[in-house]
Design a protein around this motif. Structure first.
Motif, PDB file in Angstrom:
ATOM      1  N   ARG A 138       0.827  -1.195   0.000  1.00 17.58           N
ATOM      2  CA  ARG A 138       0.000   0.000   0.000  1.00 17.58           C
ATOM      3  C   ARG A 138       0.869   1.256   0.000  1.00 17.58           C
ATOM      4  O   ARG A 138       0.490   2.268  -0.548  1.00 17.58           O
ATOM      5  CB  ARG A 138      -0.902  -0.021   1.239  1.00 17.58           C
ATOM      6  CG  ARG A 138      -2.080   0.916   1.128  1.00 17.58           C
ATOM      7  CD  ARG A 138      -2.933   0.869   2.368  1.00 17.58           C
ATOM      8  NE  ARG A 138      -2.124   0.953   3.561  1.00 17.58           N
ATOM      9  CZ  ARG A 138      -2.408   0.329   4.699  1.00 17.58           C
ATOM     10  NH1 ARG A 138      -3.459  -0.434   4.781  1.00 17.58           N
ATOM     11  NH2 ARG A 138      -1.641   0.469   5.758  1.00 17.58           N
ATOM     12  N   LEU A 141       4.551   2.316  -4.795  1.00 13.22           N
ATOM     13  CA  LEU A 141       4.090   2.177  -6.165  1.00 13.22           C
ATOM     14  C   LEU A 141       5.337   2.005  -7.018  1.00 13.22           C
ATOM     15  O   LEU A 141       6.102   2.943  -7.187  1.00 13.22           O
ATOM     16  CB  LEU A 141       3.299   3.404  -6.614  1.00 13.22           C
ATOM     17  CG  LEU A 141       2.682   3.272  -8.007  1.00 13.22           C
ATOM     18  CD1 LEU A 141       1.407   2.457  -7.970  1.00 13.22           C
ATOM     19  CD2 LEU A 141       2.402   4.639  -8.603  1.00 13.22           C
ATOM     20  N   GLN A 152      -0.498   8.875  -1.401  1.00 14.20           N
ATOM     21  CA  GLN A 152      -1.482   7.844  -1.718  1.00 14.20           C
ATOM     22  C   GLN A 152      -2.357   8.294  -2.895  1.00 14.20           C
ATOM     23  O   GLN A 152      -2.654   7.522  -3.800  1.00 14.20           O
ATOM     24  CB  GLN A 152      -2.355   7.555  -0.490  1.00 14.20           C
ATOM     25  CG  GLN A 152      -1.579   6.882   0.638  1.00 14.20           C
ATOM     26  CD  GLN A 152      -1.191   5.456   0.284  1.00 14.20           C
ATOM     27  OE1 GLN A 152      -2.015   4.670  -0.138  1.00 14.20           O
ATOM     28  NE2 GLN A 152       0.084   5.131   0.428  1.00 14.20           N
ATOM     29  N   GLN A 153      -2.721   9.568  -2.853  1.00 15.07           N
ATOM     30  CA  GLN A 153      -3.524  10.143  -3.926  1.00 15.07           C
ATOM     31  C   GLN A 153      -2.740  10.119  -5.243  1.00 15.07           C
ATOM     32  O   GLN A 153      -3.280   9.778  -6.293  1.00 15.07           O
ATOM     33  CB  GLN A 153      -3.831  11.584  -3.550  1.00 15.07           C
ATOM     34  CG  GLN A 153      -5.126  12.102  -4.085  1.00 15.07           C
ATOM     35  CD  GLN A 153      -5.351  13.520  -3.586  1.00 15.07           C
ATOM     36  OE1 GLN A 153      -4.568  14.064  -2.805  1.00 15.07           O
ATOM     37  NE2 GLN A 153      -6.417  14.130  -4.047  1.00 15.07           N
ATOM     38  N   PHE A 155      -0.360   8.027  -6.014  1.00 14.32           N
ATOM     39  CA  PHE A 155      -0.269   6.638  -6.491  1.00 14.32           C
ATOM     40  C   PHE A 155      -1.521   6.270  -7.291  1.00 14.32           C
ATOM     41  O   PHE A 155      -1.439   5.680  -8.355  1.00 14.32           O
ATOM     42  CB  PHE A 155      -0.126   5.652  -5.321  1.00 14.32           C
ATOM     43  CG  PHE A 155       1.197   5.722  -4.604  1.00 14.32           C
ATOM     44  CD1 PHE A 155       2.198   6.584  -5.013  1.00 14.32           C
ATOM     45  CD2 PHE A 155       1.441   4.891  -3.507  1.00 14.32           C
ATOM     46  CE1 PHE A 155       3.414   6.637  -4.343  1.00 14.32           C
ATOM     47  CE2 PHE A 155       2.657   4.937  -2.843  1.00 14.32           C
ATOM     48  CZ  PHE A 155       3.641   5.816  -3.254  1.00 14.32           C
ATOM     49  N   ARG A 156      -2.693   6.616  -6.721  1.00 20.11           N
ATOM     50  CA  ARG A 156      -3.945   6.263  -7.411  1.00 20.11           C
ATOM     51  C   ARG A 156      -4.011   6.937  -8.770  1.00 20.11           C
ATOM     52  O   ARG A 156      -4.453   6.388  -9.759  1.00 20.11           O
ATOM     53  CB  ARG A 156      -5.158   6.671  -6.563  1.00 20.11           C
ATOM     54  CG  ARG A 156      -5.258   6.040  -5.177  1.00 20.11           C
ATOM     55  CD  ARG A 156      -5.471   4.540  -5.208  1.00 20.11           C
ATOM     56  NE  ARG A 156      -4.223   3.780  -5.327  1.00 20.11           N
ATOM     57  CZ  ARG A 156      -3.400   3.517  -4.293  1.00 20.11           C
ATOM     58  NH1 ARG A 156      -3.671   3.943  -3.079  1.00 20.11           N
ATOM     59  NH2 ARG A 156      -2.295   2.810  -4.480  1.00 20.11           N
ATOM     60  N   ARG A 157      -3.526   8.202  -8.808  1.00 21.34           N
ATOM     61  CA  ARG A 157      -3.541   8.944 -10.060  1.00 21.34           C
ATOM     62  C   ARG A 157      -2.624   8.327 -11.092  1.00 21.34           C
ATOM     63  O   ARG A 157      -2.985   8.182 -12.251  1.00 21.34           O
ATOM     64  CB  ARG A 157      -3.051  10.371  -9.790  1.00 21.34           C
ATOM     65  CG  ARG A 157      -4.177  11.269  -9.931  1.00 21.34           C
ATOM     66  CD  ARG A 157      -4.041  12.682  -9.763  1.00 21.34           C
ATOM     67  NE  ARG A 157      -4.537  13.330 -10.961  1.00 21.34           N
ATOM     68  CZ  ARG A 157      -4.119  14.509 -11.347  1.00 21.34           C
ATOM     69  NH1 ARG A 157      -3.197  15.140 -10.669  1.00 21.34           N
ATOM     70  NH2 ARG A 157      -4.627  15.041 -12.422  1.00 21.34           N
ATOM     71  N   GLU A 159      -1.605   5.269 -11.204  1.00 23.60           N
ATOM     72  CA  GLU A 159      -2.172   3.982 -11.632  1.00 23.60           C
ATOM     73  C   GLU A 159      -3.225   4.194 -12.712  1.00 23.60           C
ATOM     74  O   GLU A 159      -3.267   3.485 -13.717  1.00 23.60           O
ATOM     75  CB  GLU A 159      -2.817   3.260 -10.446  1.00 23.60           C
ATOM     76  CG  GLU A 159      -1.834   2.450  -9.627  1.00 23.60           C
ATOM     77  CD  GLU A 159      -2.451   1.924  -8.335  1.00 23.60           C
ATOM     78  OE1 GLU A 159      -1.826   1.061  -7.723  1.00 23.60           O
ATOM     79  OE2 GLU A 159      -3.540   2.398  -7.941  1.00 23.60           O
ATOM     80  N   LYS A 160      -4.067   5.187 -12.466  1.00 26.44           N
ATOM     81  CA  LYS A 160      -5.143   5.454 -13.418  1.00 26.44           C
ATOM     82  C   LYS A 160      -4.571   5.917 -14.756  1.00 26.44           C
ATOM     83  O   LYS A 160      -4.952   5.428 -15.810  1.00 26.44           O
ATOM     84  CB  LYS A 160      -6.058   6.534 -12.830  1.00 26.44           C
ATOM     85  CG  LYS A 160      -7.480   6.442 -13.320  1.00 26.44           C
ATOM     86  CD  LYS A 160      -8.277   7.610 -12.828  1.00 26.44           C
ATOM     87  CE  LYS A 160      -9.206   7.246 -11.679  1.00 26.44           C
ATOM     88  NZ  LYS A 160      -9.825   8.454 -11.117  1.00 26.44           N
TER      89      LYS A 160
END
Ligand SMILES: Nc1ncnc2c1ncn2[C@@H]1O[C@H](COP(=O)(O)OP(=O)(O)OP(=O)(O)O)[C@@H](O)[C@H]1O
Ligand SMILES: [Mg+2]
Length: 455
Positions: A138, A141, A152-153, A155-157, A159-160
């Motif tokens: 978690r 990345l 964290q935000q 990482f999500r970005r 990934e997307k």
């Protein structure tokens, strides 16, 4: 629960069948083997959750089987059966990695207890390992590490965006991980099997940049003794990372824009366009919008690159990541230099958390590596911190009252203002810089009308 497969290894066929039938009666699937060789064949055939083996076997013994099983990983539970009076064997087996032992002759109940307990422990161990790996996952990345909400935000970005071919502009101060983010975008994309090619606009002399980007035909300029491909072509099928794109000289910018728009490049001295399939990721530590507004960067190229901007936050805005990063870099330095160090003492860690990190994660990585390298007896010492981080000099910090004196009020106001500046507007930190209690600091801000800057 998935079906569990047990393997009973025993050369005495009657005993083996008896043990196997007791276990089958409890609902387990049980395979049988009369020797280490047969056992290894069974293990190769399909995975086994638990091996129950006699110590004494013809040829190789149970301990050798244990070594073979452990060499294949730690997932298989292992119970050794030893004869009465050979407790030393049982101890040796547990030392060598067996989960439990049974002394023969044993009761049915003792057998079932040992098997159930061992399987349960294995399940728990697996579960713990999985959880430990999940936590690590978690906060990571690819090679980027971070647990702060802003990371964290991010990482999500990333990934997307990795699932798209959109042009991404990575912004952020030096050492914040822009290159790692670019590599993550590539590694997580469908292009990961293709090349990742970086070209740094600041690292190549201006006169060679065009050839570096777009390639050149042989003889197209002095010194072009052979045809060479540019970085665009080299990145075909993959990702082209335009590092420090803000440094790109103005004359080259229209050519880059053209390549981005057309999806094709023309080598210097060539007439034919070569189509290239690349995904563009650019990085800059300048404010490109401001550069464009000031005429130092072409507006049209800026708009072309700024489809999606991802900002890497500076380390001083995510101090909670410092301990995690310290552990990460300690591990890296330990592996690199073949040393081990004890966890950093809390006061040292606190100093690392509070420091302003103008060089961001790169600077932290260097400081940690230095501390690990200079450690003695496995202990790192704050004495090995670089000067910029070392304890503040005691006393007057070199200040001398000018011979003509000064205006105290102006001087105090100036100290407050500069401390706020240095601390990036963070009052608690500014107060620490002046060694003032927070309340005393606020009181002085009020006094000088500095309490609500720009609000
Ligand atoms: N979030 C992170 N997790 C782990 N390592 C990091 C992280 N951010 C940066 N680093 C490390 O810090 C160093 C600098 O990272 P990187 O080269 O990606 O920064 P950058 O933003 O491209 O810097 P610059 O603008 O100076 O080129 C590298 O050694 C990288 O491994
Ligand atoms: Mg970089």
């Amino acid at each position: 629960m998935p079906e569990q497969r047990l393997l009973v290894v025993e050369d005495d066929a009657d005993q083996r069948r008896l043990v196997a039938s007791i276990l089958r009666a409890e609902g387990w699937t049980v395979a049988e083997a009369g020797s280490v060789g047969e056992a290894l064949d069974e293990l190769a055939r399909s995975p086994v959750d638990l091996v129950l083996t006699d110590w004494k076997l013809p040829g190789r013994d149970g301990l050798e089987l244990l070594a073979e099983v452990r060499a294949r990983g730690t997932e298989t539970a292992f119970v050794m059966m030893t004869a009465y009076g050979t407790i030393a064997h049982a101890v040796a087996a547990v030392r060598a990695g067996a989960d439990d032992y049974l002394v023969k002759p044993f009761e049915r109940q003792a057998l079932l207890l040992a098997v159930e307990r061992t399987l349960r422990q294995r399940r728990l161990a697996d579960e713990n390992r999985r959880l430990a790996e999940e936590v690590a996952d978690r906060d990571r990345l690819v090679d980027l590490v971070g647990s702060a909400p802003s990371m964290q935000q991010l990482f999500r970005r990333v990934e997307k965006l990795a699932g798209t071919d959109a042009t991404v502009l990575l912004a952020g101060e030096s050492g914040t991980g822009k290159e790692l983010a670019a590599r993550a975008l590539h590694a997580l994309s469908r292009r990961s099997g293709g090349p990742f090619v970086a070209v740094n606009a600041a690292a190549v002399p201006e006169s060679l940049l065009e050839a570096e980007f777009f390639g050149a035909e042989r003889g197209s300029y002095t010194g072009a003794d052979r045809t060479r491909k540019g970085r665009f072509e080299a990145a075909h099928g993959g990702t082209l990372f335009l590092d420090e794109v803000g440094e790109l000289p103005l004359p080259l910018q229209p050519k880059l824009l053209r390549a981005l728009q057309e999806g094709a490049v023309t080598r210097i001295g060539a007439t034919q366009e070569i189509p290239v399939d690349v995904r563009i990721v650019a990085a800059t530590n300048r404010d490109l919008a401001a550069e464009a507004a000031a005429g130092r960067f072409r507006q049209d190229l800026y708009y072309r690159l700024d489809v999606v901007t991802v900002v890497l936050p500076p380390l001083r805005e995510r101090r909670e990541d410092v301990p995690l990063l310290v552990r990460h870099f300690v591990g890296r330095a330990e592996r690199r230099h073949g040393v081990r160090v004890a966890p950093f003492p809390p006061p040292l860690l606190r100093r690392l958390v509070e420091y302003a990190w103008p060089g961001n994660v790169r600077e932290l990585a260097n400081v940690v590596e230095r501390l690990v390298l200079l450690s003695e007896g496995g202990e790192v010492s704050p004495d090995d911190l670089p000067d910029s981080l070392a304890a503040r000099p005691a006393g007057d910090g070199g200040f001398r009252l000018p011979p003509g004196g000064l205006s105290w009020e102006t001087h105090e106001r100036e100290c407050l203002r500069q401390a706020l500046d240095l601390a990036g507007g963070n009052r608690a930190r500014a107060a620490r810089l002046l060694d003032l209690p927070y309340k005393a600091f606020l009181y002085r801000l009020e006094k000088h009308g500095l309490a609500t800057p720009g609000e």
